[in-house]
Design an enzyme around this catalytic site. Structure first.
Site, PDB file in Angstrom:
ATOM      1  N   GLU A  24       3.639  -3.575  12.331  1.00 14.02           N
ATOM      2  CA  GLU A  24       2.661  -2.513  12.061  1.00 14.02           C
ATOM      3  C   GLU A  24       1.512  -3.173  11.324  1.00 14.02           C
ATOM      4  O   GLU A  24       1.659  -3.567  10.164  1.00 14.02           O
ATOM      5  CB  GLU A  24       3.284  -1.404  11.209  1.00 14.02           C
ATOM      6  CG  GLU A  24       4.449  -0.687  11.858  1.00 14.02           C
ATOM      7  CD  GLU A  24       4.069   0.230  13.006  1.00 14.02           C
ATOM      8  OE1 GLU A  24       2.866   0.306  13.348  1.00 14.02           O
ATOM      9  OE2 GLU A  24       4.964   0.872  13.565  1.00 14.02           O
ATOM     10  N   GLU A  77       7.867   2.875  15.144  1.00 18.36           N
ATOM     11  CA  GLU A  77       8.797   3.262  14.091  1.00 18.36           C
ATOM     12  C   GLU A  77       8.827   4.783  14.029  1.00 18.36           C
ATOM     13  O   GLU A  77       7.996   5.462  14.612  1.00 18.36           O
ATOM     14  CB  GLU A  77       8.354   2.671  12.750  1.00 18.36           C
ATOM     15  CG  GLU A  77       8.404   1.142  12.753  1.00 18.36           C
ATOM     16  CD  GLU A  77       8.129   0.531  11.389  1.00 18.36           C
ATOM     17  OE1 GLU A  77       9.095   0.203  10.701  1.00 18.36           O
ATOM     18  OE2 GLU A  77       6.948   0.397  11.029  1.00 18.36           O
ATOM     19  N   ASN A 109       0.807  -1.225   0.000  1.00 18.70           N
ATOM     20  CA  ASN A 109       0.000   0.000   0.000  1.00 18.70           C
ATOM     21  C   ASN A 109       0.843   1.280   0.000  1.00 18.70           C
ATOM     22  O   ASN A 109       0.456   2.275  -0.590  1.00 18.70           O
ATOM     23  CB  ASN A 109      -1.023   0.008   1.143  1.00 18.70           C
ATOM     24  CG  ASN A 109      -0.384  -0.028   2.519  1.00 18.70           C
ATOM     25  OD1 ASN A 109       0.677  -0.631   2.713  1.00 18.70           O
ATOM     26  ND2 ASN A 109      -1.025   0.594   3.480  1.00 18.70           N
ATOM     27  N   CYS A 158      -3.640   1.776   6.523  1.00 20.84           N
ATOM     28  CA  CYS A 158      -3.985   1.259   7.853  1.00 20.84           C
ATOM     29  C   CYS A 158      -4.463   2.368   8.781  1.00 20.84           C
ATOM     30  O   CYS A 158      -5.106   2.099   9.794  1.00 20.84           O
ATOM     31  CB  CYS A 158      -2.812   0.493   8.462  1.00 20.84           C
ATOM     32  SG  CYS A 158      -1.245   1.345   8.313  1.00 20.84           S
TER      33      CYS A 158
END
Length: 458
Positions: free
Chosen positions: A234, A437, A136, A268
């Site tokens: 993630e 992150e 994505n 997301c």
């Protein structure tokens, strides 16, 4: 899946369905050879002067910047991203390298007061890091891991998603062009069940960074347990966009569409649950309708396009399955004909417990749900297994802080939908992931802390 089955992979243009490239797939043996090469390269890289490592990463950043348009056009072709988004993505990879380069010479340990001696901590690289990137946001998310991992003195093996390997392969070429040591940053295209699993199961890889679905993340976490392998995950999201009656309603409605339609909803952080206080619910829908209907969906290479196609036929079918025939709501438009197109869709009659209101659709579909008061809004926002992002629209500073503290999510925005900046930490609560992150601590996540005590007693 047996390692020799998939010898190559076809990369499709999501806007047309046509094949744009055929890429050889990495086998399990190929991963093993890459790990050995990376381990040798990493020893030299870790031994190099910090200033030299920083300089090379900055040179890599400058090389990426010089190829921004080329990388962006590749991303449009393989991922169907709008050209504006794709340019931002290549720029984000550049920014991550620059930001991480600044941390190379600042990766300091501590001196801790103790009796009878001197105690210091050293932050040492892990070794070889495996990065499994999603389709994505292929360039940015690869960079979120690769840039700080390299800066901290590690080698990186990047497995791009099967559908989007082209930008990753080009970035590996640009790393060499910029002067990074050979084999330090390798890209291993291939199937998740072959190359991905081989990375996770390889004893020579110290850490796996994975971005993708919660379902696959759980599998990676379980497989990593056998080697007590470090993981950063993630994963999915079902993020709320909470609109209170006291907010700037016009602005909240004007910005709501792209908060779930950016990247065709394949994000997301997509604010796909729009929660609106009942007092202003009808007015909000009146304002939202033209905002959704006017979104420009079409050729991703056209500068005016706001939303492109979905990534694949499989994803298109998945998104369709969430929108029942005859469902009430607001619909935008999408091109007919070839390509994986789905119109912007806001469902106004979805039940609170319906799949479309509780599961991650990963497409241009949102639901609108009413709430009564602050307590009700928080309860609704938290009624999900996910906890990645969210937005809170209000003019009341006290309420903004109360709700921010009460919503169980890693990345909240007040009167904004901005979730990602390279300088601030990003990650999820609950089943949205593990670890953080980006931000000031990004490099430390790719190190081990070694404690050294030196006796001063005679």
């Amino acid at each position: 899946m047996h390692e020799h089955h998939a010898a190559e992979h076809h990369v499709l243009d999501p806007a047309t369905g046509e094949t744009v490239a055929t890429i050889p797939a990495t086998t399990r043996d190929g991963v093993d050879a890459a790990v050995r090469r990376a381990a040798a390269a990493q020893r030299g890289w870790a031994a190099a002067a910090p200033a030299d490592r920083a300089r090379l990463l900055r040179r890599f950043a400058a090389t990426v910047d010089a190829h921004n348009e080329e990388l962006a056009r590749l991303e449009v072709r393989e991922a169907g991203h709008t050209i504006g988004n794709a340019r931002w993505e290549a720029g984000n990879f550049r920014d991550l390298l620059d930001y991480s380069a600044g941390g190379v010479e600042r990766l300091s340990g501590r001196q801790i007061p103790v009796a009878g001696g001197l105690d210091i901590t050293l932050l040492e690289p892990l070794g070889v890091v495996g990065v499994i990137a999603p389709w994505n946001f292929p360039m940015p998310i690869a960079g979120w891991a690769a840039a700080p991992a390299l800066a901290a003195g590690n080698a990186v093996l990047l497995k791009p998603a099967e559908t989007t390997p082209l930008t990753a392969l080009r970035l590996a070429e640009l790393a060499l062009e910029a002067g990074l040591p050979e084999h330090l940053f390798q890209v291993l295209p291939g199937a998740g069940a072959v190359a991905g699993d081989a990375l996770v199961e390889h004893p020579g890889i110290a850490k796996i960074v994975f971005t993708g679905s919660t379902r696959v993340g759980k599998r990676i976490m379980a497989k990593s347990a056998a080697l007590v392998k470090r993981v950063t995950l993630e994963l999915g999201g079902k993020s709320p966009n909470i609109v209170f009656a006291d907010s700037d309603l016009e602005q909240a409605a004007a910005t709501a569409p792209m908060a779930f339609l950016d990247n065709a909803g394949q994000d997301c952080c997509a604010r796909s649950r729009i929660l609106v206080q009942r007092d202003v619910y009808d007015r909000f829908l009146e304002l939202l309708t033209p905002a959704v209907e006017s979104v420009v969906v079409g050729d991703p290479a056209d500068e005016r396009t706001q939303m492109g196609p979905l990534i694949s036929a499989v994803q298109l079918e998945r998104v369709r399955s969430y929108v029942p025939d005859g469902a009430k709501g607001i619909r935008g438009t999408a091109p007919e004909g070839p390509g994986f197109w789905f119109p912007p869709t806001v469902l106004t009659d979805a039940g609170v417990d319906s799949p479309v209101a509780t599961e991650e659709v990963f497409g241009p579909v949102a639901v609108v749900l009413p709430f009564e008061d602050e307590e009700d809004a928080v309860q609704l926002a938290n009624a999900t297994e996910y906890g990645l992002a969210g937005s809170i629209w209000t003019r009341d500073v006290g309420r903004a802080l109360r709700v921010s503290r009460a919503v169980a999510a890693g990345n909240l925005s007040v009167n904004s939908h901005s979730a990602v900046r390279y300088g601030t930490p990003f990650g999820g609560y609950k089943q949205s992931g593990l670890g953080r992150e980006l931000g000031p601590d990004a490099l430390a996540a790719f190190t081990e802390t070694k404690n050294v005590f030196i006796s001063t007693e005679a």
